[in-house]
Scaffold this active site. Sequence first.
Site, PDB file in Angstrom:
ATOM      1  N   GLU A 289       0.829  -1.206   0.000  1.00 55.01           N
ATOM      2  CA  GLU A 289       0.000   0.000   0.000  1.00 55.01           C
ATOM      3  C   GLU A 289       0.865   1.259   0.000  1.00 55.01           C
ATOM      4  O   GLU A 289       1.839   1.359   0.731  1.00 55.01           O
ATOM      5  CB  GLU A 289      -0.895  -0.011   1.239  1.00 55.01           C
ATOM      6  N   LYS A 353      -9.433   2.660  -3.194  1.00 56.53           N
ATOM      7  CA  LYS A 353      -9.972   2.149  -1.935  1.00 56.53           C
ATOM      8  C   LYS A 353     -11.381   2.690  -1.733  1.00 56.53           C
ATOM      9  O   LYS A 353     -11.610   3.895  -1.814  1.00 56.53           O
ATOM     10  CB  LYS A 353      -9.061   2.550  -0.772  1.00 56.53           C
ATOM     11  N   CYS A 406      -5.609  -2.268   2.556  1.00 57.69           N
ATOM     12  CA  CYS A 406      -5.446  -2.100   4.002  1.00 57.69           C
ATOM     13  C   CYS A 406      -6.605  -2.739   4.750  1.00 57.69           C
ATOM     14  O   CYS A 406      -6.892  -3.912   4.581  1.00 57.69           O
ATOM     15  CB  CYS A 406      -5.278  -0.627   4.339  1.00 57.69           C
TER      16      CYS A 406
END
Length: 532
Positions: A289, A353, A406
């Site tokens: 990430e 995301k 994440c």
Amino acid sequence: MIARLAGRIILLNGWRRALAAFLSGAFATLTQPPFDIFVAGFVSFPVLVWLIDGAIARTDAGPLRRLLLAAKVGWWFGFGYFVSGLWWIGTALLVDADQFAWALPLAVLGLPAFLALFYAFAAMIARLLWSDGLGRILAFAFGFALAEWLRTFIFTGFPWNLIGYAAMPVPLLMQSVAVIGLVGMSALAVFVFAAPALLTGGHFARTGIGLAIFLALAHVGFGAWTLSRAPAIVDENGPLAVRIVQPSIAQAMKWDNAERRAIFDKLVGLTEEAPAEGKPRPDVIVWPETAIPYILESTPQALAHIGDALQEGQVLLAGAVREEKGADGGEPRYYNSIYTIDDRGRIVSTADKVHLVPFGEYLPFESFLRGLGLQEVVEMPGGFTAGTTRHALAVKDGRSFLPLICYEAIFPDELGYEGAGASAIINVTNDAWYGDTPGPYQHFRQAQVRAVEQGLPLIRAANNGLSAIVDTYGRITGSLALDAVGVVDSYLPSPRDPFWGRPPGWIQTVLILLTLLAASVGLILYSRRRFH
């Protein structure tokens, strides 16, 4: 002996009852990674049952008062559980202590205090259905299963350390999640853990103990049967070879402009590293990430460097911040994204995301809270913008990966129908914020269970670990330890069809909750007819 101990716990009152509940909750944390001492659950949950017994037995309190006393016991249990299980979140604020140390009490005490409200709710619901003996254990399991389900989506959700994970410390014990889901696993764990409270007697106590033993054996037996039919852990003739790059960049360095080139060169160097003897040449390479320390759209030289590092036919999937220019010179938007880059240094596709971290990547109720200074918590100007939809990333030879960036990996059934047709889950993360604490181990376990739950292998690239490739049975085919620097080279395991196909996750959850509710109410009605 057990009856005498239970009697003493039931008679606790005031601060002694609150302290016992807090310590019981803290002890329950030992069931979670990195400890995985699941037998601790057989102590903490019976104690909680007896404490609620004591709160309900108050003859000097009316029904509402007894309900609130049960909720208070549940809250103290939850506060102990979350303080001891989530204290490590505060370490992220110490990376830049001069700016963020003021928020340490909110992270270490405020968040657990809020999450404990869910367990207060669980105790209240259990109290409403409470009856002697087995009935209270069923009510207990229903209350906690309902609370854990609510924790997955209320206020955007934070289902960290759901109790169900306590029943899944190893792949043998992970297989049931493919059948009953994580809420079902939470109900199973609470029922079995709380069953020793029946050793003191009560209506249908022997039946309850026998049922708990049966469920535990069925859980183990199903896992053993499933693994006995599983293919070899590593398929040496796998169709796709994957390399995970773990650079272990210190968090303090990540946004230091002076370190950007060194970080980028380290990533490229690990990408170009020759495979160890017996390991395959990678077809797909994965960086963690926000690994790329540049805005790629405005840094063509970085893309060119990546293209030079990749061999013919290789594809890179890398985490990076994506910038979207504002219209008419307005403020730009920033996304936490995964890029697919080919061997010519071209951006093939991106995925943003979707499920952002409140107070970490965006500021909820921003207009109200800006005056409190909380905007400083968000690193990027204006924070991150959430992606609109999650979509698969086309990789190679018709295969695609479902991205979870994440903490998106902690949400059960986050993929839903979107997992149909995908070859794997790709999870990129950066847990360097939390150092060598329980946090990275807890995060990894939750991602590991997603592979079993969804029937898709997991490729997990973490900046400082734990990076791994996990097959659909939860078995690790290759990994790197926390803070190690290196690569994981392995073939991608094959997907398998989920047990129930891919219906919406809530259907499975509602069926389990209705079953528990019906059993609890039915037992109450039967007991009233037979024993009164």
